[in-house]
Scaffold this active site. Structure first.
Site, PDB file in Angstrom:
ATOM      1  N   SER A  13       0.833  -1.209   0.000  1.00  0.00           N
ATOM      2  CA  SER A  13       0.000   0.000   0.000  1.00  0.00           C
ATOM      3  C   SER A  13       0.871   1.264   0.000  1.00  0.00           C
ATOM      4  O   SER A  13       0.534   2.253  -0.659  1.00  0.00           O
ATOM      5  CB  SER A  13      -0.981   0.003   1.174  1.00  0.00           C
ATOM      6  OG  SER A  13      -0.323   0.193   2.403  1.00  0.00           O
ATOM      7  N   ARG A  65      22.704 -14.945   2.326  1.00  0.00           N
ATOM      8  CA  ARG A  65      22.080 -13.628   2.136  1.00  0.00           C
ATOM      9  C   ARG A  65      22.785 -12.844   1.028  1.00  0.00           C
ATOM     10  O   ARG A  65      22.144 -12.142   0.239  1.00  0.00           O
ATOM     11  CB  ARG A  65      22.182 -12.868   3.461  1.00  0.00           C
ATOM     12  CG  ARG A  65      21.006 -12.009   3.779  1.00  0.00           C
ATOM     13  CD  ARG A  65      21.159 -11.373   5.157  1.00  0.00           C
ATOM     14  NE  ARG A  65      20.499 -12.130   6.200  1.00  0.00           N
ATOM     15  CZ  ARG A  65      19.203 -12.037   6.483  1.00  0.00           C
ATOM     16  NH1 ARG A  65      18.427 -11.231   5.797  1.00  0.00           N
ATOM     17  NH2 ARG A  65      18.676 -12.748   7.445  1.00  0.00           N
ATOM     18  N   MET A  90      10.685  -6.751   4.096  1.00  0.00           N
ATOM     19  CA  MET A  90      10.893  -7.394   5.391  1.00  0.00           C
ATOM     20  C   MET A  90      12.130  -8.294   5.450  1.00  0.00           C
ATOM     21  O   MET A  90      12.186  -9.203   6.263  1.00  0.00           O
ATOM     22  CB  MET A  90       9.628  -8.171   5.786  1.00  0.00           C
ATOM     23  CG  MET A  90       8.363  -7.326   5.840  1.00  0.00           C
ATOM     24  SD  MET A  90       8.483  -5.825   6.874  1.00  0.00           S
ATOM     25  CE  MET A  90       8.168  -6.533   8.492  1.00  0.00           C
ATOM     26  N   ILE A  92      16.282  -8.333   6.145  1.00  0.00           N
ATOM     27  CA  ILE A  92      17.416  -7.539   6.634  1.00  0.00           C
ATOM     28  C   ILE A  92      18.486  -7.532   5.543  1.00  0.00           C
ATOM     29  O   ILE A  92      18.794  -8.569   4.957  1.00  0.00           O
ATOM     30  CB  ILE A  92      17.936  -8.126   7.957  1.00  0.00           C
ATOM     31  CG1 ILE A  92      16.907  -7.840   9.051  1.00  0.00           C
ATOM     32  CG2 ILE A  92      19.303  -7.543   8.315  1.00  0.00           C
ATOM     33  CD1 ILE A  92      17.254  -8.404  10.401  1.00  0.00           C
ATOM     34  N   HIS A 109       9.359   3.081   8.532  1.00  0.00           N
ATOM     35  CA  HIS A 109       9.265   2.192   9.689  1.00  0.00           C
ATOM     36  C   HIS A 109       8.075   2.635  10.541  1.00  0.00           C
ATOM     37  O   HIS A 109       7.913   3.834  10.810  1.00  0.00           O
ATOM     38  CB  HIS A 109      10.559   2.255  10.499  1.00  0.00           C
ATOM     39  CG  HIS A 109      10.553   1.293  11.635  1.00  0.00           C
ATOM     40  ND1 HIS A 109      10.692  -0.073  11.467  1.00  0.00           N
ATOM     41  CD2 HIS A 109      10.389   1.480  12.974  1.00  0.00           C
ATOM     42  CE1 HIS A 109      10.626  -0.670  12.633  1.00  0.00           C
ATOM     43  NE2 HIS A 109      10.444   0.244  13.569  1.00  0.00           N
ATOM     44  N   ASP A 145      17.093  -0.087  11.159  1.00  0.00           N
ATOM     45  CA  ASP A 145      16.144   0.964  11.522  1.00  0.00           C
ATOM     46  C   ASP A 145      16.841   2.149  12.205  1.00  0.00           C
ATOM     47  O   ASP A 145      16.311   2.758  13.136  1.00  0.00           O
ATOM     48  CB  ASP A 145      15.006   0.411  12.397  1.00  0.00           C
ATOM     49  CG  ASP A 145      14.187  -0.624  11.647  1.00  0.00           C
ATOM     50  OD1 ASP A 145      14.083  -0.510  10.415  1.00  0.00           O
ATOM     51  OD2 ASP A 145      13.662  -1.548  12.298  1.00  0.00           O
ATOM     52  N   GLN A 173      -1.071   7.662   8.124  1.00  0.00           N
ATOM     53  CA  GLN A 173       0.005   8.668   8.162  1.00  0.00           C
ATOM     54  C   GLN A 173       1.196   8.252   7.302  1.00  0.00           C
ATOM     55  O   GLN A 173       1.857   9.087   6.689  1.00  0.00           O
ATOM     56  CB  GLN A 173       0.444   8.917   9.605  1.00  0.00           C
ATOM     57  CG  GLN A 173      -0.644   9.526  10.448  1.00  0.00           C
ATOM     58  CD  GLN A 173      -1.203  10.803   9.844  1.00  0.00           C
ATOM     59  OE1 GLN A 173      -0.459  11.662   9.387  1.00  0.00           O
ATOM     60  NE2 GLN A 173      -2.519  10.909   9.806  1.00  0.00           N
TER      61      GLN A 173
HETATM   62  C1  GAR Z   1       4.021  -0.746   6.722  1.00  0.00           C
HETATM   63  O1  GAR Z   1       3.320  -0.471   7.907  1.00  0.00           O
HETATM   64  C2  GAR Z   1       5.495  -0.463   6.921  1.00  0.00           C
HETATM   65  O2  GAR Z   1       5.753   0.638   7.739  1.00  0.00           O
HETATM   66  C3  GAR Z   1       5.950  -1.727   7.584  1.00  0.00           C
HETATM   67  O3  GAR Z   1       5.279  -2.750   6.893  1.00  0.00           O
HETATM   68  C4  GAR Z   1       4.022  -2.254   6.422  1.00  0.00           C
HETATM   69  C5  GAR Z   1       3.908  -2.555   4.951  1.00  0.00           C
HETATM   70  O4  GAR Z   1       2.628  -2.264   4.462  1.00  0.00           O
HETATM   71  N1  GAR Z   1       7.363  -1.874   7.484  1.00  0.00           N
HETATM   72  C6  GAR Z   1       8.104  -2.488   8.398  1.00  0.00           C
HETATM   73  O5  GAR Z   1       7.650  -3.005   9.404  1.00  0.00           O
HETATM   74  C7  GAR Z   1       9.593  -2.504   8.085  1.00  0.00           C
HETATM   75  N2  GAR Z   1      10.322  -3.095   9.136  1.00  0.00           N
HETATM   76  P1  GAR Z   1       2.402  -2.073   2.894  1.00  0.00           P
HETATM   77  O6  GAR Z   1       2.989  -3.302   2.205  1.00  0.00           O
HETATM   78  O7  GAR Z   1       0.907  -2.043   2.765  1.00  0.00           O
HETATM   79  O8  GAR Z   1       3.067  -0.812   2.479  1.00  0.00           O
END
Ligand code: GAR
Length: 196
Positions: A13, A65, A90, A92, A109, A145, A173
């Site tokens: 998203s 990796r 997601m 590292i 984040h 992060d 947000q």
């Molecule tokens: C979002 O909330 C982003 O901030 C988080 O994953 C979600 C992805 O949603 N990211 C992390 O946790 C990174 N460590 P999306 O695929 O709908 O954008």
């Protein structure tokens, strides 16, 4: 015109909001969406918008990796991105990968960094009894992060919030913040972080 590649792992998203923002007089354009998960729903959503979308499945590289990242870099570099946006990516990344995109890789984040690096940020904010929570866009450095903060947005924590209700409020947000920060970054703005 700056070329932007976006890395996702899931629904994408945030990626969609970034893509939608890069039109008109915006100084950047999306050139690639890539995922470590071939099933990431965001890949098809990107293709539907006419953007190249490719998966580099991390699973065959289990335990290596660096080899996964070499494959990912080959895909990315074929599209010559100027800026790399992590948007719900997601995995590292190793210092070697990060060095290749130093100073031009952004991440969003879901916490008010430096609070709650890593996973389960919404649960941790609730357990801590925080009155506010939010999201951060930062430059990626080898420390997880960490890295200079480019922008933050805050939300109140409400009575009766669950991790899901809080995550949803933060996500609204995220969708505002990330496009604003990317635009400013692509324009060359390197001044104070943006607090919204
Ligand atoms: C979002 O909330 C982003 O901030 C988080 O994953 C979600 C992805 O949603 N990211 C992390 O946790 C990174 N460590 P999306 O695929 O709908 O954008």
């Amino acid at each position: 015109m700056k070329r932007v590649a976006i890395l996702i792992s899931g629904g994408g998203s945030n990626m969609l909001r970034l893509v939608e923002s890069m039109t008109g007089d915006h100084p950047a354009r999306p050139v690639l969406v890539a995922s470590n998960d071939p099933a990431a729903r965001g890949l098809d959503r990107a293709r539907a918008l006419g953007i190249s979308a490719e998966a580099v499945d991390h699973r065959p590289f289990k335990g290596d990796r660096a080899a996964f990242e070499d494959s990912l870099r080959a895909v990315l570099d074929a599209h010559a991105p100027d800026i790399l946006c992590l948007a719900g990516f997601m995995r590292i990344l190793t210092p070697g990968f990060i060095a290749a995109y130093e100073g031009r890789m952004l991440n969003i984040h879901p916490s008010l960094l430096p609070k709650y690096k890593g996973l389960h940020t919404h649960v941790r904010a609730l357990e801590a009894g925080d009155a506010e929570h939010g999201c951060t866009v930062h430059l990626v450095t080898p420390e997880l992060d960490d890295g200079p903060i480019l922008g933050q947005a805050r939300v109140p924590v409400m009575d009766g919030d669950t991790p899901e209700s809080l995550a949803a409020r933060v996500l609204v947000q995220e969708h505002r913040l990330y496009p604003m920060v990317l635009r400013r970054f692509a324009e060359g703005g390197r001044e104070l972080p943006l607090y919204t």
